[in-house]
Design a protein around this motif. Structure first.
Motif, PDB file in Angstrom:
ATOM      1  N   MET A  91       0.847  -1.205   0.000  1.00 35.54           N
ATOM      2  CA  MET A  91       0.000   0.000   0.000  1.00 35.54           C
ATOM      3  C   MET A  91       0.877   1.247   0.000  1.00 35.54           C
ATOM      4  O   MET A  91       1.793   1.368   0.803  1.00 35.54           O
ATOM      5  N   LYS A  92       0.603   2.176  -0.922  1.00 34.00           N
ATOM      6  CA  LYS A  92       1.347   3.419  -0.965  1.00 34.00           C
ATOM      7  C   LYS A  92       0.927   4.326   0.192  1.00 34.00           C
ATOM      8  O   LYS A  92      -0.207   4.257   0.676  1.00 34.00           O
ATOM      9  N   VAL A  93       1.860   5.180   0.620  1.00 34.97           N
ATOM     10  CA  VAL A  93       1.639   6.019   1.800  1.00 34.97           C
ATOM     11  C   VAL A  93       1.905   7.481   1.445  1.00 34.97           C
ATOM     12  O   VAL A  93       2.935   7.810   0.843  1.00 34.97           O
ATOM     13  N   ALA A  94       0.973   8.346   1.837  1.00 41.07           N
ATOM     14  CA  ALA A  94       1.107   9.779   1.581  1.00 41.07           C
ATOM     15  C   ALA A  94       1.054  10.560   2.884  1.00 41.07           C
ATOM     16  O   ALA A  94       0.277  10.229   3.783  1.00 41.07           O
ATOM     17  N   ILE A  95       1.857  11.603   2.970  1.00 42.80           N
ATOM     18  CA  ILE A  95       1.766  12.590   4.044  1.00 42.80           C
ATOM     19  C   ILE A  95       1.088  13.824   3.471  1.00 42.80           C
ATOM     20  O   ILE A  95       1.480  14.310   2.407  1.00 42.80           O
ATOM     21  N   VAL A  96       0.075  14.322   4.163  1.00 46.85           N
ATOM     22  CA  VAL A  96      -0.633  15.529   3.729  1.00 46.85           C
ATOM     23  C   VAL A  96      -0.613  16.530   4.871  1.00 46.85           C
ATOM     24  O   VAL A  96      -1.126  16.246   5.969  1.00 46.85           O
ATOM     25  N   THR A  97      -0.021  17.695   4.650  1.00 44.33           N
ATOM     26  CA  THR A  97      -0.008  18.720   5.693  1.00 44.33           C
ATOM     27  C   THR A  97      -1.220  19.636   5.537  1.00 44.33           C
ATOM     28  O   THR A  97      -1.796  19.768   4.458  1.00 44.33           O
ATOM     29  N   GLY A  98      -1.598  20.251   6.637  1.00 45.04           N
ATOM     30  CA  GLY A  98      -2.780  21.105   6.621  1.00 45.04           C
ATOM     31  C   GLY A  98      -4.030  20.308   6.312  1.00 45.04           C
ATOM     32  O   GLY A  98      -4.934  20.785   5.615  1.00 45.04           O
ATOM     33  N   ALA A  99      -4.107  19.092   6.845  1.00 46.96           N
ATOM     34  CA  ALA A  99      -5.165  18.153   6.463  1.00 46.96           C
ATOM     35  C   ALA A  99      -6.429  18.279   7.291  1.00 46.96           C
ATOM     36  O   ALA A  99      -7.382  17.546   7.059  1.00 46.96           O
ATOM     37  N   SER A 100      -6.465  19.200   8.232  1.00 46.68           N
ATOM     38  CA  SER A 100      -7.623  19.260   9.124  1.00 46.68           C
ATOM     39  C   SER A 100      -8.826  19.954   8.509  1.00 46.68           C
ATOM     40  O   SER A 100      -9.932  19.858   9.023  1.00 46.68           O
ATOM     41  N   SER A 101      -8.631  20.647   7.380  1.00 40.43           N
ATOM     42  CA  SER A 101      -9.766  21.318   6.734  1.00 40.43           C
ATOM     43  C   SER A 101      -9.414  21.658   5.298  1.00 40.43           C
ATOM     44  O   SER A 101      -8.263  21.521   4.870  1.00 40.43           O
ATOM     45  N   GLY A 102     -10.403  22.109   4.546  1.00 39.42           N
ATOM     46  CA  GLY A 102     -10.186  22.652   3.219  1.00 39.42           C
ATOM     47  C   GLY A 102      -9.518  21.704   2.245  1.00 39.42           C
ATOM     48  O   GLY A 102      -9.847  20.514   2.162  1.00 39.42           O
ATOM     49  N   THR A 162      -8.641  12.669   2.084  1.00 40.34           N
ATOM     50  CA  THR A 162      -9.744  11.736   1.873  1.00 40.34           C
ATOM     51  C   THR A 162      -9.751  11.184   0.447  1.00 40.34           C
ATOM     52  O   THR A 162     -10.091  10.018   0.233  1.00 40.34           O
ATOM     53  N   THR A 163      -9.360  11.996  -0.529  1.00 42.78           N
ATOM     54  CA  THR A 163      -9.308  11.523  -1.916  1.00 42.78           C
ATOM     55  C   THR A 163      -8.233  10.459  -2.088  1.00 42.78           C
ATOM     56  O   THR A 163      -8.466   9.413  -2.711  1.00 42.78           O
ATOM     57  N   LEU A 164      -7.048  10.708  -1.543  1.00 36.93           N
ATOM     58  CA  LEU A 164      -5.967   9.727  -1.657  1.00 36.93           C
ATOM     59  C   LEU A 164      -6.315   8.436  -0.929  1.00 36.93           C
ATOM     60  O   LEU A 164      -6.062   7.336  -1.428  1.00 36.93           O
ATOM     61  N   ALA A 165      -6.929   8.560   0.249  1.00 33.37           N
ATOM     62  CA  ALA A 165      -7.350   7.363   0.986  1.00 33.37           C
ATOM     63  C   ALA A 165      -8.415   6.608   0.204  1.00 33.37           C
ATOM     64  O   ALA A 165      -8.428   5.367   0.176  1.00 33.37           O
ATOM     65  N   GLY A 166      -9.307   7.346  -0.450  1.00 34.52           N
ATOM     66  CA  GLY A 166     -10.343   6.713  -1.245  1.00 34.52           C
ATOM     67  C   GLY A 166      -9.797   5.959  -2.441  1.00 34.52           C
ATOM     68  O   GLY A 166     -10.469   5.066  -2.975  1.00 34.52           O
ATOM     69  N   GLN A 167      -8.597   6.312  -2.872  1.00 33.82           N
ATOM     70  CA  GLN A 167      -7.948   5.617  -3.983  1.00 33.82           C
ATOM     71  C   GLN A 167      -7.034   4.493  -3.496  1.00 33.82           C
ATOM     72  O   GLN A 167      -6.257   3.942  -4.279  1.00 33.82           O
ATOM     73  N   GLY A 168      -7.130   4.175  -2.208  1.00 36.93           N
ATOM     74  CA  GLY A 168      -6.430   3.013  -1.677  1.00 36.93           C
ATOM     75  C   GLY A 168      -5.129   3.285  -0.974  1.00 36.93           C
ATOM     76  O   GLY A 168      -4.447   2.344  -0.551  1.00 36.93           O
ATOM     77  N   MET A 169      -4.749   4.559  -0.807  1.00 38.47           N
ATOM     78  CA  MET A 169      -3.513   4.872  -0.103  1.00 38.47           C
ATOM     79  C   MET A 169      -3.738   4.943   1.401  1.00 38.47           C
ATOM     80  O   MET A 169      -4.851   5.204   1.866  1.00 38.47           O
ATOM     81  N   ALA A 170      -2.658   4.735   2.142  1.00 40.20           N
ATOM     82  CA  ALA A 170      -2.640   5.089   3.557  1.00 40.20           C
ATOM     83  C   ALA A 170      -2.166   6.531   3.653  1.00 40.20           C
ATOM     84  O   ALA A 170      -1.313   6.961   2.870  1.00 40.20           O
ATOM     85  N   VAL A 171      -2.726   7.278   4.585  1.00 36.27           N
ATOM     86  CA  VAL A 171      -2.444   8.708   4.671  1.00 36.27           C
ATOM     87  C   VAL A 171      -2.139   9.101   6.108  1.00 36.27           C
ATOM     88  O   VAL A 171      -2.850   8.708   7.039  1.00 36.27           O
ATOM     89  N   LEU A 172      -1.073   9.883   6.280  1.00 38.43           N
ATOM     90  CA  LEU A 172      -0.838  10.575   7.539  1.00 38.43           C
ATOM     91  C   LEU A 172      -1.189  12.033   7.310  1.00 38.43           C
ATOM     92  O   LEU A 172      -0.524  12.723   6.521  1.00 38.43           O
ATOM     93  N   GLY A 173      -2.234  12.512   7.970  1.00 40.03           N
ATOM     94  CA  GLY A 173      -2.627  13.908   7.854  1.00 40.03           C
ATOM     95  C   GLY A 173      -2.168  14.693   9.056  1.00 40.03           C
ATOM     96  O   GLY A 173      -2.341  14.255  10.198  1.00 40.03           O
ATOM     97  N   THR A 174      -1.573  15.851   8.824  1.00 36.45           N
ATOM     98  CA  THR A 174      -1.107  16.682   9.926  1.00 36.45           C
ATOM     99  C   THR A 174      -1.879  18.000   9.960  1.00 36.45           C
ATOM    100  O   THR A 174      -2.391  18.469   8.946  1.00 36.45           O
ATOM    101  N   GLY A 175      -1.938  18.574  11.136  1.00 33.77           N
ATOM    102  CA  GLY A 175      -2.593  19.858  11.344  1.00 33.77           C
ATOM    103  C   GLY A 175      -2.404  20.272  12.784  1.00 33.77           C
ATOM    104  O   GLY A 175      -1.763  19.565  13.568  1.00 33.77           O
ATOM    105  N   ARG A 176      -2.984  21.399  13.148  1.00 29.01           N
ATOM    106  CA  ARG A 176      -2.813  21.901  14.518  1.00 29.01           C
ATOM    107  C   ARG A 176      -4.036  21.684  15.391  1.00 29.01           C
ATOM    108  O   ARG A 176      -3.959  21.876  16.595  1.00 29.01           O
ATOM    109  N   ASP A 177      -5.166  21.293  14.794  1.00 29.42           N
ATOM    110  CA  ASP A 177      -6.413  21.164  15.541  1.00 29.42           C
ATOM    111  C   ASP A 177      -6.746  19.690  15.755  1.00 29.42           C
ATOM    112  O   ASP A 177      -7.212  19.013  14.826  1.00 29.42           O
ATOM    113  N   PRO A 178      -6.538  19.176  16.968  1.00 32.29           N
ATOM    114  CA  PRO A 178      -6.783  17.749  17.223  1.00 32.29           C
ATOM    115  C   PRO A 178      -8.225  17.332  16.956  1.00 32.29           C
ATOM    116  O   PRO A 178      -8.472  16.213  16.490  1.00 32.29           O
TER     117      PRO A 178
END
Length: 254
Positions: A1-12, A19-35
Motif C-alpha cells: 500500500m502506498k503512503v502519503a503525508i498531507v499537511t494542513g489536512a484538518s480542513s479545506g 480523503t481523496t488519496l485514501a479513497g484511492q487506496g492509499m494510507a495517509v498521515l494527515g497533519t494539522g494543529r487542531d486535534p
C-alpha cells in the motif's frame, strides 16, 4: 500500500486531498494543529492516521516522518499543503507577518521535504500546493506571493535534483477555491468581482478540483510529469476574460 503525508489536512484542500488519496487506496498521515478536526478526518477512513503538530516547530519534520514510518513503514508521497491567507501588500507587511508567511509556506515545506526525501523510493513524488499568486501578480499578495513563489522555485529544484532517482516533484496552483479560509473574503464585493467576473467558467473552484489534480499527480497517469505547475483556476490566470456583467457595468475613471 502506498503512503502519503498531507499537511494542513484538518480542513479545506488538505482535508480533501487526504480523503481523496485514501479513497484511492492509499494510507495517509494527515497533519494539522487542531486535534478535534484531525479526529474528524481520521473517522473518515481506517487508512488515515493523524498527527497534531505545528509545522513551524524545529522538530516537526522529524516527528512527522517518524510517525508515518512507525505507522505505515514507508513514505511514497508528500503533499505540502498547509497555508494561511489574508495577506497584506508589501508596504503594510510587518516583519512578524513576513516571518509567519515564509515560515509556514516556504521554510516548513522545505524542511519537511528535506527530511522525507531520503525515505522516498523511485516512483515517489512530492506535490507542493502553491497558488495563482505564484503564477501572476496578485493584489495584496505581499508575503503570501513571496512564499508561494519560493515554493514554486523549490518545486523545480527538487524535480531537477532528484528526478534521476525516480522522485518527481510538481506544484498545483489553485485559484480562489471554496474553503472556510476563503468564504469570508468572498463577502468582500471587490474580491468577489475580481474572481467571479474574470473567470471564464461557470463557477469558482471546489476542493474536489484541487484534490483530484493532486491525486492524478500521485498516480500512474502522472508518472511522467515532473517540474510542472498545474493551475486549477477555471482559466482566471491565463485569460483576459471579463463577464457580460463586467463589460456592461459603469466603469470608474482611475
Amino acid at each position: 500500500m502506498k503512503v502519503a503525508i498531507v499537511t494542513g489536512a484538518s480542513s479545506g484542500i488538505g482535508f480533501g486531498c487526504a480523503t481523496t488519496l485514501a479513497g484511492q487506496g492509499m494510507a495517509v498521515l494527515g497533519t494539522g494543529r487542531d486535534p478535534d478536526r484531525l479526529a474528524a478526518l481520521e473517522r473518515n477512513c481506517d487508512r488515515i492516521a493523524t498527527l497534531a503538530v505545528d509545522l513551524t516547530d524545529d522538530d516537526a519534520p522529524a516527528a512527522i516522518t517518524a510517525a508515518a514510518l512507525d505507522r505505515f513503514g514507508r513514505i511514497d508521497y508528500l503533499i505540502n499543503n498547509a497555508g494561511v491567507g489574508s495577506p497584506k501588500p508589501l508596504h503594510e507587511t510587518d516583519d512578524a507577518s513576513l516571518d509567519h508567511f515564509l515560515g509556514l509556506m516556504l521554510r516548513a515545506p522545505f524542511r519537511l521535504a528535506r527530511e522525507v526525501i531520503g525515505h522516498l523510493q523511485p516512483g515517489s513524488a512530492i506535490v507542493n500546493v502553491t497558488s495563482t499568486f505564484a503564477v501572476v501578480g496578485g493584489l495584496r499578495g505581499g508575503a503570501y506571493s513571496a512564499a508561494k513563489g519560493g515554493l514554486t522555485a523549490l518545486t523545480t529544484h527538487i524535480a531537477c535534483q532528484y528526478g534521476p532517482q525516480g522522485i518527481r516533484c510538481n506544484a498545483v496552483a489553485p485559484g480562489v477555491t471554496l474553503t472556510p479560509m476563503v468564504a469570508g473574503r468572498l463577502e468582500d464585493e471587490r474580491f468577489r468581482k475580481i474572481n467571479t467576473e474574470m473567470t471564464p467558467h461557470q463557477r469558482l473552484g471546489r476542493v474536489e478540483d484541487v484534490a483530484a489534480t493532486v491525486a492524478f499527480l500521485c498516480s500512474e497517469g502522472g508518472s511522467f510529469i515532473n517540474g510542472q505547475t498545474i493551475v486549477v483556476d477555471g482559466g482566471w490566470s491565463s485569460t483576459k476574460y471579463l463577464s457580460d456583467y463586467a463589460l456592461n457595468s459603469t466603469w470608474v475613471a482611475r
